[in-house]
Design a protein around this motif. Structure first.
Motif, PDB file in Angstrom:
ATOM      1  N   GLN A  35      -3.338   0.413 -51.536  1.00  0.00           N
ATOM      2  CA  GLN A  35      -2.294   0.960 -52.375  1.00  0.00           C
ATOM      3  C   GLN A  35      -1.050   1.355 -51.571  1.00  0.00           C
ATOM      4  OE1 GLN A  35      -2.049   1.000 -55.648  1.00  0.00           O
ATOM      5  NE2 GLN A  35      -3.991  -0.109 -55.778  1.00  0.00           N
ATOM      6  N   ALA A  39       2.843  -0.128 -52.014  1.00  0.00           N
ATOM      7  CA  ALA A  39       4.023   0.722 -52.188  1.00  0.00           C
ATOM      8  C   ALA A  39       5.067   0.426 -51.117  1.00  0.00           C
ATOM      9  CB  ALA A  39       3.612   2.190 -52.146  1.00  0.00           C
ATOM     10  N   SER A  43       8.993  -1.026 -51.590  1.00  0.00           N
ATOM     11  CA  SER A  43      10.164  -0.287 -51.107  1.00  0.00           C
ATOM     12  C   SER A  43      10.977  -1.076 -50.092  1.00  0.00           C
ATOM     13  CB  SER A  43       9.722   1.032 -50.469  1.00  0.00           C
ATOM     14  OG  SER A  43       9.001   0.793 -49.267  1.00  0.00           O
TER      15      SER A  43
END
Length: 284
Positions: A35, A39, A43
């Motif tokens: 996870q 992320a 970004s």
């Protein structure tokens, strides 16, 4: 005869091909990303502002105006540049009113006024600004007196075998004797074993009778603290002068108080990264 190593005639892969072949398979393994990894990938196309690229911002002269620094900051901001290091440096043109060129003297009220405006403009754009606490290299300038300037050690060797007395060599301005030794030797080679320390016993401009010596030739070795004479290279207008003595505590403190204090006082209160707060108006 032992057989030599087997040579494989195969071209080396290019750097790009190597990176693609080694990195892409790792990044594209299905089901292998955690996870946090996902992320991070999301970004990456739009990183936080603290990861923006930065540049050295050379202020030649410094021939700077509020209008021009505002224009350049806006151009850099639109290009994705989020960090600038202001570096005042030497003029590249004489003053030319027809072209709007005027070199401001370093640390003059006019220069400091533009600097203060620049920090406000950078902050309004969300950009980080650093400021070099000086100009040119190494640090120095008109604030550094010969007492605070960089030093060197020079050695004068003078034969004394045929003389009846000893005198110190003539000193240049701002020089002082660190040590004077009477040693065995002819000037080409010396032997410091059994050297006679005359430091403090020989006075500048005064002779001294030779102590009792053996038959070997002797030389007077005088170690003299002298100035290097090195001056700041490529300084901004008004910052010319001798460089600091980096082995002296007083020299960099004097420099930081003279230069850093003025720079810090010209910048509005708020977070920035150029100088520690202690330099506002001087160092503790």
């Amino acid at each position: 005869m032992q057989p030599g190593p087997k040579i494989i005639d195969k071209p080396m892969p290019s750097r790009r091909a190597f990176l693609l072949s080694t990195c892409l398979p790792v990044l594209s393994l299905p089901g292998s990303a955690s996870q946090p990894d996902i992320a991070w990938r999301k970004s990456f196309p739009h990183p936080a502002s603290e990861y923006d690229i930065g540049v050295y911002w050379w202020w030649f002269g410094p021939a700077v105006t509020k209008r021009e620094v505002a224009r350049e900051l806006e151009v850099m901001h639109r290009a994705g540049i989020g960090y600038v290091l202001v570096f005042p440096i030497y003029p590249i043109s004489v003053d030319d009113p027809a072209k709007g060129i005027k070199n401001l003297r370093y640390l003059s009220p006019e220069f400091l006024d533009v600097l203060g405006y620049t920090t406000q403009k950078a902050r309004s754009l969300g950009m980080t600004l650093d400021l070099l606490m000086g100009t040119g290299w190494p640090y120095g300038g008109p604030w550094i007196t010969p007492k605070l300037a960089a030093k060197r050690l020079r050695v004068e060797v003078e034969p004394v075998a045929d003389k009846t007395g000893l005198t110190l060599p003539r000193l240049k301005p701002h020089e002082k004797v660190e040590a004077a030794l009477l040693v065995k030797g002819d000037g080409e080679k010396v032997n410091i074993e059994g050297a006679i320390d005359l430091t403090g016993r020989l006075k500048d401009g005064q002779g001294m009778k030779l102590p009792a010596l053996g038959p070997e030739p002797r030389v007077l070795m005088t170690f003299i603290q002298s100035l290097t004479g090195m001056r700041v290279k490529r300084p901004a207008l008004g910052a010319e002068g001798l460089v600091v003595d980096h082995l002296s505590r007083e020299a960099p403190e004097t420099y930081a108080n003279a230069v850093g204090g003025k720079l810090r006082a010209a910048i509005p209160a708020g977070p920035w990264r150029g100088l520690p707060p202690a330099t506002r108006g001087g160092l503790a």
